[in-house]
Design a protein around this motif. Structure first.
Motif, mmCIF file in Angstrom:
data_model
loop_
_atom_site.group_PDB
_atom_site.id
_atom_site.type_symbol
_atom_site.label_atom_id
_atom_site.label_comp_id
_atom_site.label_asym_id
_atom_site.label_seq_id
_atom_site.Cartn_x
_atom_site.Cartn_y
_atom_site.Cartn_z
ATOM 1 N N ILE A 154 -10.861 -69.462 -42.613
ATOM 2 C CA ILE A 154 -10.385 -70.329 -41.530
ATOM 3 C C ILE A 154 -8.865 -70.311 -41.436
ATOM 4 O O ILE A 154 -8.295 -70.305 -40.343
ATOM 5 N N GLY A 155 -8.209 -70.302 -42.589
ATOM 6 C CA GLY A 155 -6.752 -70.275 -42.594
ATOM 7 C C GLY A 155 -6.175 -71.490 -41.894
ATOM 8 O O GLY A 155 -6.652 -72.618 -42.057
ATOM 9 N N ASP A 156 -5.126 -71.239 -41.098
ATOM 10 C CA ASP A 156 -4.495 -72.334 -40.358
ATOM 11 C C ASP A 156 -4.895 -72.315 -38.890
ATOM 12 O O ASP A 156 -4.194 -72.846 -38.028
ATOM 13 N N ARG A 157 -6.048 -71.715 -38.602
ATOM 14 C CA ARG A 157 -6.481 -71.558 -37.206
ATOM 15 C C ARG A 157 -7.360 -72.702 -36.716
ATOM 16 O O ARG A 157 -7.875 -72.637 -35.604
ATOM 17 N N ALA A 158 -7.541 -73.713 -37.550
ATOM 18 C CA ALA A 158 -8.422 -74.821 -37.152
ATOM 19 C C ALA A 158 -7.847 -76.136 -37.647
ATOM 20 O O ALA A 158 -6.948 -76.181 -38.502
ATOM 21 N N ASP A 159 -8.370 -77.216 -37.115
ATOM 22 C CA ASP A 159 -7.995 -78.551 -37.540
ATOM 23 C C ASP A 159 -8.342 -78.731 -39.024
ATOM 24 O O ASP A 159 -9.319 -78.169 -39.516
ATOM 25 N N ALA A 160 -7.556 -79.538 -39.710
ATOM 26 C CA ALA A 160 -7.803 -79.773 -41.136
ATOM 27 C C ALA A 160 -9.195 -80.372 -41.365
ATOM 28 O O ALA A 160 -9.851 -80.074 -42.372
ATOM 29 N N ALA A 161 -9.661 -81.189 -40.430
ATOM 30 C CA ALA A 161 -10.998 -81.777 -40.566
ATOM 31 C C ALA A 161 -12.075 -80.699 -40.526
ATOM 32 O O ALA A 161 -13.090 -80.788 -41.229
ATOM 33 N N THR A 162 -11.858 -79.672 -39.711
ATOM 34 C CA THR A 162 -12.819 -78.565 -39.632
ATOM 35 C C THR A 162 -12.930 -77.859 -40.977
ATOM 36 O O THR A 162 -14.038 -77.571 -41.461
ATOM 37 N N THR A 163 -11.793 -77.586 -41.583
ATOM 38 C CA THR A 163 -11.786 -76.919 -42.886
ATOM 39 C C THR A 163 -12.478 -77.778 -43.934
ATOM 40 O O THR A 163 -13.287 -77.290 -44.733
ATOM 41 N N THR A 164 -12.165 -79.075 -43.937
ATOM 42 C CA THR A 164 -12.785 -79.988 -44.901
ATOM 43 C C THR A 164 -14.307 -79.963 -44.781
ATOM 44 O O THR A 164 -15.024 -79.839 -45.780
#
Length: 264
Positions: A154-164
Motif C-alpha cells: 500500500i505504501g503511502d498511496r492510501a489513507d492511514a485507516a486503510t492501511t490499518t
C-alpha cells in the motif's frame, strides 16, 4: 450468527457509539485483542461462565489497571460482562469494535468514502493475484511479516485507516482476507445506515448507470446503498447484485444457468 449473538454485538456497538471515538481507542482495543489472541488462558478466564461479571471485571482491572484509556475500559468492561459462545468470541467482538472505531474516526474526518474505496480496490488486487493471495494467507508465515507485506504494497498511496484495516484483515477472522475485508465494508456501510451491494458487470458502468442502479436498489431494500462494482467479462452482459444474503441475478450467464438447471 444467532439472534442472541447479534443482540450482544449490537449492545456492544451501542457502548462504543456512546464514548468519544479516537485513534487511541482503536489502537488500544486492537492491543487488547492481540493480547487475548496470544494468551488462550486469559481468554478463558475473561469468558468463564462460572465467574460473575463483577469477578471478570475485577480481573480486567487487575490486568490493565490505568494502562488503558477510560473509553477503552468502558468498551472492554462491557464486552467482558457479556456472555460469548466461545473464548474466541470475546476477541472477535473487541476486534469488531476496533474496526468500527477506525471507521468512525475516518467518517469524522470526512475520509470514509476514500477508505471504503481503497479497501475494496486493494482486496480486489489481492483476490486477482494468486501468488499474492497465497502469501498473505499463508499461516505458516509469521503474521507480522504478512502484515508488513500489506504495508509495503500500500505504501503511502492510501489513507492511514486503510492501511490499518488491511493489516488487521490479514489475520482473517472471517475465514479469508477477502471475506474479512468484506465484513469491514459492511460495517462501514452500516455506520451510515446504508446497505452494501456487490455488483458484478461485464463492462464498467457509467456514472449515470451507477446512479440509476443505486437508486433502484435503494427502493428495493428501503435504504441508501453503497455499490462495490467488479468488472467480470464472464457474466456475458447484464448485472449480478448481492445485497446481504440476497442475490439479484440479471446476467445472461445466470439466466442460461437457471435454464440449464430447470431442464436438467
Amino acid at each position: 450468527m444467532t439472534g442472541t449473538s447479534e443482540a450482544r454485538l449490537s449492545e456492544l456497538d451501542g457502548v462504543l457509539d456512546s464514548v468519544q471515538v479516537t485513534e487511541q481507542l482503536a489502537g488500544e482495543l486492537f492491543a487488547v485483542v492481540d493480547l487475548l489472541d496470544r494468551q488462550p488462558a486469559l481468554r478463558r478466564a475473561l469468558t468463564d461462565p462460572g465467574a460473575g461479571a463483577d469477578e471478570r471485571g475485577a480481573l480486567l482491572d487487575a490486568l490493565f489497571g490505568h494502562r488503558l484509556g477510560a473509553a477503552t475500559v468502558d468498551v472492554v468492561r462491557a464486552a467482558v460482562g457479556l456472555r460469548w459462545g466461545s473464548a474466541s468470541g470475546l476477541a472477535a467482538a473487541l476486534e469488531r469494535q476496533g474496526v468500527r472505531a477506525v471507521l468512525t474516526s475516518a467518517q469524522d474526518a470526512g475520509n470514509l468514502d476514500a477508505v471504503e474505496d481503497e479497501l475494496f480496490r486493494f482486496e480486489r488486487v489481492v483476490s486477482a493475484d494468486a501468488a499474492l493471495r497465497s502469501a498473505i494467507s499463508d499461516r505458516s508465515a509469521p503474521l507480522e511479516s504478512r502484515q508488513q507485506l500489506v504495508t509495503d504494497l500500500i505504501g503511502d498511496r492510501a489513507d492511514a485507516a486503510t492501511t490499518t484495516l488491511a493489516r488487521r484483515a490479514v489475520a482473517a477472522r472471517t475465514r479469508s482476507f477477502e471475506l474479512t475485508v468484506d465484513g469491514y465494508l459492511t460495517l462501514a456501510a452500516a455506520l451510515r445506515r446504508r446497505a452494501l451491494a456487490h455488483v458484478v458487470v461485464a463492462r464498467p458502468l457509467t456514472a449515470e448507470q451507477r446512479d440509476r442502479l443505486a437508486a433502484a436498489l435503494a427502493r428495493q431494500v428501503g435504504r441508501e446503498v453503497v455499490l462495490q462494482v467488479l468488472v467480470d467479462p464472464d457474466v456475458i452482459g447484464g448485472v449480478r447484485v448481492t445485497v446481504g444474503d440476497e442475490i439479484i441475478e440479471g446476467t445472461v450467464a445466470g439466466r442460461l444457468e437457471n435454464a440449464r438447471r430447470q431442464l436438467g
